[in-house]
Motif scaffolding. Structure first.
Motif, PDB file in Angstrom:
ATOM      1  N   LEU A  87       0.845  -1.269   0.051  1.00 48.20           N
ATOM      2  CA  LEU A  87      -0.042  -0.118  -0.091  1.00 48.20           C
ATOM      3  C   LEU A  87       0.819   1.256  -0.086  1.00 48.20           C
ATOM      4  O   LEU A  87       0.545   2.304  -0.630  1.00 48.20           O
ATOM      5  CB  LEU A  87      -0.906   0.073   1.348  1.00 48.20           C
ATOM      6  N   SER A  88       1.865   1.078   0.603  1.00 51.58           N
ATOM      7  CA  SER A  88       2.918   2.374   0.576  1.00 51.58           C
ATOM      8  C   SER A  88       3.586   2.542  -0.643  1.00 51.58           C
ATOM      9  O   SER A  88       4.312   3.568  -0.791  1.00 51.58           O
ATOM     10  CB  SER A  88       3.852   2.283   1.838  1.00 51.58           C
ATOM     11  N   SER A  89       3.708   1.713  -1.528  1.00 57.50           N
ATOM     12  CA  SER A  89       4.562   1.832  -2.629  1.00 57.50           C
ATOM     13  C   SER A  89       3.750   1.643  -4.096  1.00 57.50           C
ATOM     14  O   SER A  89       4.439   1.703  -5.201  1.00 57.50           O
ATOM     15  CB  SER A  89       5.641   0.646  -2.632  1.00 57.50           C
ATOM     16  N   ILE A  90       2.516   1.719  -4.150  1.00 58.74           N
ATOM     17  CA  ILE A  90       1.579   1.539  -5.257  1.00 58.74           C
ATOM     18  C   ILE A  90       1.995   2.697  -6.038  1.00 58.74           C
ATOM     19  O   ILE A  90       2.001   2.371  -7.397  1.00 58.74           O
ATOM     20  CB  ILE A  90       0.135   1.532  -4.890  1.00 58.74           C
ATOM     21  N   ARG A  91       2.386   3.552  -5.762  1.00 55.90           N
ATOM     22  CA  ARG A  91       2.514   4.929  -6.489  1.00 55.90           C
ATOM     23  C   ARG A  91       4.268   4.967  -6.971  1.00 55.90           C
ATOM     24  O   ARG A  91       4.398   5.544  -8.088  1.00 55.90           O
ATOM     25  CB  ARG A  91       2.140   6.282  -5.976  1.00 55.90           C
ATOM     26  N   ASN A  92       4.872   4.190  -6.488  1.00 56.78           N
ATOM     27  CA  ASN A  92       6.337   4.091  -6.978  1.00 56.78           C
ATOM     28  C   ASN A  92       6.446   3.188  -8.044  1.00 56.78           C
ATOM     29  O   ASN A  92       6.503   1.716  -7.976  1.00 56.78           O
ATOM     30  CB  ASN A  92       6.869   3.836  -5.666  1.00 56.78           C
ATOM     31  N   GLY A  93       6.908   3.606  -9.125  1.00 58.56           N
ATOM     32  CA  GLY A  93       7.376   2.488 -10.101  1.00 58.56           C
ATOM     33  C   GLY A  93       8.292   1.732  -9.878  1.00 58.56           C
ATOM     34  O   GLY A  93       8.281   0.613 -10.361  1.00 58.56           O
ATOM     35  N   ALA A  94       9.352   1.932  -9.068  1.00 51.49           N
ATOM     36  CA  ALA A  94      10.372   1.168  -8.689  1.00 51.49           C
ATOM     37  C   ALA A  94       9.812  -0.394  -8.119  1.00 51.49           C
ATOM     38  O   ALA A  94      10.478  -1.291  -8.048  1.00 51.49           O
ATOM     39  CB  ALA A  94      11.250   1.736  -7.691  1.00 51.49           C
ATOM     40  N   ALA A  95       8.600  -0.216  -7.563  1.00 54.50           N
ATOM     41  CA  ALA A  95       7.937  -1.343  -6.777  1.00 54.50           C
ATOM     42  C   ALA A  95       7.548  -2.161  -7.727  1.00 54.50           C
ATOM     43  O   ALA A  95       7.109  -3.516  -7.458  1.00 54.50           O
ATOM     44  CB  ALA A  95       6.958  -0.791  -6.113  1.00 54.50           C
ATOM     45  N   TYR A  96       7.512  -1.999  -9.153  1.00 58.91           N
ATOM     46  CA  TYR A  96       6.873  -2.949 -10.174  1.00 58.91           C
ATOM     47  C   TYR A  96       8.021  -3.574 -10.763  1.00 58.91           C
ATOM     48  O   TYR A  96       9.077  -2.760 -11.130  1.00 58.91           O
ATOM     49  CB  TYR A  96       6.059  -2.457 -11.219  1.00 58.91           C
ATOM     50  N   ASN A  97       7.970  -4.912 -11.047  1.00 59.03           N
ATOM     51  CA  ASN A  97       9.130  -5.549 -11.515  1.00 59.03           C
ATOM     52  C   ASN A  97       9.111  -5.746 -13.226  1.00 59.03           C
ATOM     53  O   ASN A  97      10.206  -5.898 -13.763  1.00 59.03           O
ATOM     54  CB  ASN A  97       9.427  -7.107 -11.112  1.00 59.03           C
ATOM     55  N   HIS A  98       7.838  -5.498 -13.493  1.00 60.99           N
ATOM     56  CA  HIS A  98       7.915  -5.783 -15.121  1.00 60.99           C
ATOM     57  C   HIS A  98       6.988  -4.703 -15.781  1.00 60.99           C
ATOM     58  O   HIS A  98       6.027  -4.194 -15.212  1.00 60.99           O
ATOM     59  CB  HIS A  98       7.207  -7.181 -15.261  1.00 60.99           C
TER      60      HIS A  98
END
Length: 126
Positions: free
Chosen positions: A104-115
């Protein structure tokens, strides 16, 4: 390795609608959060929406809340972004993203997404 492919972009008039699709292959689609980001010319990439792996929890950027709807069909390995009441400010390249460790704290952070997908252009213009 998850591969993502977006489709559905195009040119639409203000007030119109588009539905973007993102098809996933090659990985554990059902286990990850799926999101949409966008990047307009000269601007930074920004978060648009995310849907949790169960499809029940969704979150949106304030700028699209009430106009966009994200959903997923795990049986088809596909996530959708229904965009209504489109505005010229919605013009951007839209990217699909998948992440196993999104919180929830990282949904807006593109770095949290791997693909990431390659993106699809959405242009809103008279």
């Amino acid at each position: 390795q998850v591969q993502l492919a977006e489709s559905g972009g195009g040119l639409v008039q203000p007030g119109g609608s588009l539905r973007l699709s993102c098809s996933a292959s090659g990985g554990s689609f059902r286990q990850g959060a799926m999101g949409w980001f966008r990047q307009a010319p000269g601007k930074e990439r920004e978060f648009v929406a995310v849907v949790w792996r169960n499809g029940g929890n969704t979150y949106y950027a304030d700028s699209v809340k009430g106009r966009f709807t994200i959903s997923r069909d795990n049986a088809k390995n596909t996530v959708y972004l229904q965009m209504n009441s489109l505005k010229p400010d919605d013009t951007a390249v839209y990217y699909c993203a998948a992440g196993m460790g999104v919180s929830l704290s990282s949904i807006r952070n593109g770095a949290a997404y791997n693909h990431w997908g390659q993106g699809t252009q959405v242009t809103v213009s008279p």
